[in-house]
Design a protein around this motif. Structure first.
Motif, PDB file in Angstrom:
ATOM      1  N   ASP A  67       0.773  -1.079  -0.068  1.00 44.83           N
ATOM      2  CA  ASP A  67       0.084   0.069  -0.059  1.00 44.83           C
ATOM      3  C   ASP A  67       0.688   1.228  -0.179  1.00 44.83           C
ATOM      4  OD1 ASP A  67      -2.313  -1.469  -0.059  1.00 44.83           O
ATOM      5  OD2 ASP A  67      -2.481  -1.665   2.225  1.00 44.83           O
ATOM      6  N   TRP A  68       2.047   1.029  -0.385  1.00 43.07           N
ATOM      7  CA  TRP A  68       3.147   2.358  -0.569  1.00 43.07           C
ATOM      8  C   TRP A  68       2.553   3.283  -1.616  1.00 43.07           C
ATOM      9  CZ3 TRP A  68       7.529   3.644   2.264  1.00 43.07           C
ATOM     10  CH2 TRP A  68       7.870   2.795   3.465  1.00 43.07           C
ATOM     11  N   LYS A  69       2.665   4.672  -1.445  1.00 44.14           N
ATOM     12  CA  LYS A  69       2.402   5.593  -2.613  1.00 44.14           C
ATOM     13  C   LYS A  69       3.308   6.195  -2.929  1.00 44.14           C
ATOM     14  CE  LYS A  69      -2.412   5.402  -1.937  1.00 44.14           C
ATOM     15  NZ  LYS A  69      -2.615   4.094  -2.896  1.00 44.14           N
ATOM     16  N   VAL A  70       3.541   6.750  -4.110  1.00 40.74           N
ATOM     17  CA  VAL A  70       4.575   7.762  -4.470  1.00 40.74           C
ATOM     18  C   VAL A  70       3.825   9.087  -4.707  1.00 40.74           C
ATOM     19  CG1 VAL A  70       6.387   8.309  -6.202  1.00 40.74           C
ATOM     20  CG2 VAL A  70       5.980   5.981  -5.823  1.00 40.74           C
ATOM     21  N   THR A  71       4.479  10.146  -4.201  1.00 37.59           N
ATOM     22  CA  THR A  71       3.835  11.348  -4.259  1.00 37.59           C
ATOM     23  C   THR A  71       4.944  12.387  -5.151  1.00 37.59           C
ATOM     24  OG1 THR A  71       2.871  11.293  -2.014  1.00 37.59           O
ATOM     25  CG2 THR A  71       3.102  13.344  -2.946  1.00 37.59           C
ATOM     26  N   TYR A  72       4.260  13.051  -6.274  1.00 42.87           N
ATOM     27  CA  TYR A  72       4.914  13.920  -6.945  1.00 42.87           C
ATOM     28  C   TYR A  72       4.228  15.060  -6.859  1.00 42.87           C
ATOM     29  CZ  TYR A  72       6.295   9.432  -9.371  1.00 42.87           C
ATOM     30  OH  TYR A  72       6.825   8.332  -9.650  1.00 42.87           O
ATOM     31  N   ARG A  73       5.018  16.386  -7.209  1.00 40.25           N
ATOM     32  CA  ARG A  73       4.666  17.800  -7.567  1.00 40.25           C
ATOM     33  C   ARG A  73       3.459  17.457  -8.723  1.00 40.25           C
ATOM     34  NH1 ARG A  73       9.494  19.313  -6.471  1.00 40.25           N
ATOM     35  NH2 ARG A  73      10.166  18.914  -8.444  1.00 40.25           N
ATOM     36  N   GLY A  74       2.555  18.235  -8.507  1.00 39.53           N
ATOM     37  CA  GLY A  74       1.437  18.291  -9.502  1.00 39.53           C
ATOM     38  C   GLY A  74       1.878  19.117 -10.680  1.00 39.53           C
ATOM     39  N   GLU A  75       1.174  19.184 -11.874  1.00 40.29           N
ATOM     40  CA  GLU A  75       1.348  19.812 -12.937  1.00 40.29           C
ATOM     41  C   GLU A  75       1.021  21.400 -12.737  1.00 40.29           C
ATOM     42  OE1 GLU A  75       2.605  19.115 -15.864  1.00 40.29           O
ATOM     43  OE2 GLU A  75       2.978  16.901 -15.213  1.00 40.29           O
ATOM     44  N   GLU A  76       0.069  21.760 -12.015  1.00 37.88           N
ATOM     45  CA  GLU A  76      -0.408  23.007 -11.240  1.00 37.88           C
ATOM     46  C   GLU A  76       0.286  23.558 -10.114  1.00 37.88           C
ATOM     47  OE1 GLU A  76      -4.520  23.464 -11.243  1.00 37.88           O
ATOM     48  OE2 GLU A  76      -4.977  22.167 -12.937  1.00 37.88           O
ATOM     49  N   SER A  77       0.842  24.538  -9.829  1.00 39.25           N
ATOM     50  CA  SER A  77       1.482  24.986  -8.805  1.00 39.25           C
ATOM     51  C   SER A  77       0.927  24.532  -7.515  1.00 39.25           C
ATOM     52  CB  SER A  77       1.675  26.251  -8.973  1.00 39.25           C
ATOM     53  OG  SER A  77       2.572  26.845  -7.773  1.00 39.25           O
ATOM     54  N   LEU A 102       8.107   8.903  -0.729  1.00 39.92           N
ATOM     55  CA  LEU A 102       7.619   7.608  -0.643  1.00 39.92           C
ATOM     56  C   LEU A 102       6.685   7.593   0.542  1.00 39.92           C
ATOM     57  CD1 LEU A 102      10.589   5.309  -1.958  1.00 39.92           C
ATOM     58  CD2 LEU A 102       8.413   5.581  -2.951  1.00 39.92           C
ATOM     59  N   ASP A 103       5.554   7.106   0.252  1.00 37.19           N
ATOM     60  CA  ASP A 103       4.538   7.365   1.502  1.00 37.19           C
ATOM     61  C   ASP A 103       4.263   5.876   2.178  1.00 37.19           C
ATOM     62  OD1 ASP A 103       4.506  10.170   1.151  1.00 37.19           O
ATOM     63  OD2 ASP A 103       3.094   9.872  -0.206  1.00 37.19           O
ATOM     64  N   PRO A 104       4.697   5.481   3.203  1.00 34.76           N
ATOM     65  CA  PRO A 104       4.315   4.100   3.757  1.00 34.76           C
ATOM     66  C   PRO A 104       2.699   3.831   3.938  1.00 34.76           C
ATOM     67  CG  PRO A 104       4.944   5.462   5.579  1.00 34.76           C
ATOM     68  CD  PRO A 104       5.160   6.502   4.214  1.00 34.76           C
ATOM     69  N   PRO A 105       2.220   2.815   4.084  1.00 27.08           N
ATOM     70  CA  PRO A 105       0.792   2.361   4.307  1.00 27.08           C
ATOM     71  C   PRO A 105       0.208   3.317   5.198  1.00 27.08           C
ATOM     72  CG  PRO A 105       1.866   0.580   3.869  1.00 27.08           C
ATOM     73  CD  PRO A 105       2.926   1.312   3.957  1.00 27.08           C
ATOM     74  N   ARG A 106      -0.885   3.716   5.075  1.00 25.97           N
ATOM     75  CA  ARG A 106      -1.665   4.597   6.302  1.00 25.97           C
ATOM     76  C   ARG A 106      -1.663   3.892   7.509  1.00 25.97           C
ATOM     77  NH1 ARG A 106      -4.064   9.525   5.743  1.00 25.97           N
ATOM     78  NH2 ARG A 106      -5.606   8.843   7.423  1.00 25.97           N
ATOM     79  N   SER A 107      -2.099   2.664   7.466  1.00 24.60           N
ATOM     80  CA  SER A 107      -2.126   1.961   8.773  1.00 24.60           C
ATOM     81  C   SER A 107      -0.927   1.699   9.721  1.00 24.60           C
ATOM     82  CB  SER A 107      -2.678   0.434   8.469  1.00 24.60           C
ATOM     83  OG  SER A 107      -1.660  -0.260   7.567  1.00 24.60           O
ATOM     84  N   ALA A 108       0.116   1.971   9.030  1.00 28.88           N
ATOM     85  CA  ALA A 108       1.470   1.838   9.781  1.00 28.88           C
ATOM     86  C   ALA A 108       1.922   3.212  10.457  1.00 28.88           C
ATOM     87  CB  ALA A 108       2.489   1.336   8.840  1.00 28.88           C
ATOM     88  N   THR A 109       1.185   4.526   9.699  1.00 33.87           N
ATOM     89  CA  THR A 109       1.552   5.640  10.330  1.00 33.87           C
ATOM     90  C   THR A 109       0.354   6.318  11.127  1.00 33.87           C
ATOM     91  OG1 THR A 109       1.044   6.669   8.248  1.00 33.87           O
ATOM     92  CG2 THR A 109       3.301   5.853   8.782  1.00 33.87           C
ATOM     93  N   ASP A 110      -0.690   5.890  10.774  1.00 29.31           N
ATOM     94  CA  ASP A 110      -2.101   6.760  11.331  1.00 29.31           C
ATOM     95  C   ASP A 110      -3.052   5.430  12.119  1.00 29.31           C
ATOM     96  OD1 ASP A 110      -4.482   7.833  12.023  1.00 29.31           O
ATOM     97  OD2 ASP A 110      -4.918   8.268   9.638  1.00 29.31           O
ATOM     98  N   PRO A 111      -2.785   5.644  13.696  1.00 25.67           N
ATOM     99  CA  PRO A 111      -3.699   4.850  14.267  1.00 25.67           C
ATOM    100  C   PRO A 111      -4.897   4.682  14.121  1.00 25.67           C
ATOM    101  CG  PRO A 111      -1.891   6.014  15.647  1.00 25.67           C
ATOM    102  CD  PRO A 111      -2.127   6.668  14.449  1.00 25.67           C
ATOM    103  N   GLN A 112      -5.755   5.750  13.749  1.00 20.88           N
ATOM    104  CA  GLN A 112      -6.892   6.035  13.238  1.00 20.88           C
ATOM    105  C   GLN A 112      -7.271   5.245  12.052  1.00 20.88           C
ATOM    106  OE1 GLN A 112      -8.903   7.106  15.725  1.00 20.88           O
ATOM    107  NE2 GLN A 112      -7.010   7.466  16.763  1.00 20.88           N
ATOM    108  N   ALA A 113      -6.599   4.975  11.292  1.00 15.85           N
ATOM    109  CA  ALA A 113      -6.700   4.181   9.922  1.00 15.85           C
ATOM    110  C   ALA A 113      -7.285   2.987  10.124  1.00 15.85           C
ATOM    111  CB  ALA A 113      -5.445   4.264   8.869  1.00 15.85           C
ATOM    112  N   THR A 114      -8.215   2.571   9.144  1.00 13.03           N
ATOM    113  CA  THR A 114      -8.561   0.936   9.221  1.00 13.03           C
ATOM    114  C   THR A 114      -8.115   0.183   7.953  1.00 13.03           C
ATOM    115  OG1 THR A 114     -10.588   1.365   8.140  1.00 13.03           O
ATOM    116  CG2 THR A 114     -10.496   1.644  10.465  1.00 13.03           C
ATOM    117  N   THR A 115      -8.085  -1.142   8.250  1.00 13.98           N
ATOM    118  CA  THR A 115      -7.475  -1.870   6.963  1.00 13.98           C
ATOM    119  C   THR A 115      -8.700  -2.767   7.141  1.00 13.98           C
ATOM    120  OG1 THR A 115      -6.598  -3.608   8.587  1.00 13.98           O
ATOM    121  CG2 THR A 115      -5.192  -1.590   7.669  1.00 13.98           C
TER     122      THR A 115
END
Length: 157
Positions: free
Chosen positions: A73-83, A125-138
Motif C-alpha cells: 500500500d505504499w504510494k509515490v507522491t509527485y509535484r503536480g502539474e499545477e503550482s 515515498l509514503d508508507p501504508p496509512r495503517s502503519a503511520t495513522d492509528p486511526q486508519a482501518t484496514t
C-alpha cells in the motif's frame, strides 16, 4: 575479451511521446581494444555499446534486480502539474538487488517503469496509512499498536 566484474551500464536516449527517456544495457565484458560490450538481442551476440546510434555514454551501474515484491500500500507522491498541487500513485513493486538493497518501482501512463526517486517531480515515498495513522482501518479492522499492552490484554481476555 575481459569479463566485466564491476557493474557498468551503457545509456541510450529515446524520445517517447515527446519525452526523453533513457534505457540501459549492462556491460557484460570489455573488448581487447577497451570497448564496452553489451548484448545485441537481435543478433544474439556481444556488440560494442557504441554499435547503436542512440548511445549516450557509460556510467557506473547498480547491482542487478534479482527479485521483486509487490509495492503493498505504499504510494509515490509527485509535484503536480499545477503550482501547489501534488499527484500520487500506488507503488508498483520493490526491486530486490543482488547486493540486498531495495529499489522502489513505479510505472507511468505509457507503461514505462523506473525508480520514481529519479523523477524531477518526485517528492516522497509514503508508507501504508495503517502503519503511520492509528486511526486508519484496514481489511483486518482498526490498526492496533502491538506495543500497547492494554489492547493486547483485552484481545486475550
Amino acid at each position: 575479451m575481459i569479463p566485466a566484474t564491476e557493474p557498468f551500464v551503457a545509456r541510450y536516449k529515446h524520445i517517447v511521446d515527446g519525452q526523453t527517456r533513457y534505457t540501459f544495457k549492462p556491460v557484460i565484458a570489455w573488448g581487447d581494444n577497451g570497448d564496452a560490450l553489451v548484448v545485441d538481442t537481435k543478433a544474439g551476440r556481444l556488440e560494442p555499446a557504441t554499435h547503436w546510434n542512440d548511445f549516450v555514454d557509460l556510467g557506473e551501474g547498480t547491482s542487478p534486480i534479482v527479485a521483486a515484491i509487490p509495492g503493498g500500500d505504499w504510494k509515490v507522491t509527485y509535484r503536480g502539474e499545477e503550482s501547489g498541487t501534488t499527484d500520487s500513485s500506488p507503488l508498483l513493486a520493490w526491486g530486490i538487488r543482488a547486493d540486498g538493497t531495495t529499489t522502489p518501482i513505479d510505472v507511468d501512463g505509457s507503461g514505462f517503469s523506473d525508480d520514481p526517486t529519479g523523477d524531477d517531480r518526485f517528492l516522497s515515498l509514503d508508507p501504508p496509512r495503517s502503519a503511520t495513522d492509528p486511526q486508519a482501518t484496514t481489511d483486518a479492522g482498526p490498526y492496533k499498536d502491538p506495543t500497547d499492552q492494554d489492547d493486547y490484554d483485552q484481545d486475550i481476555a
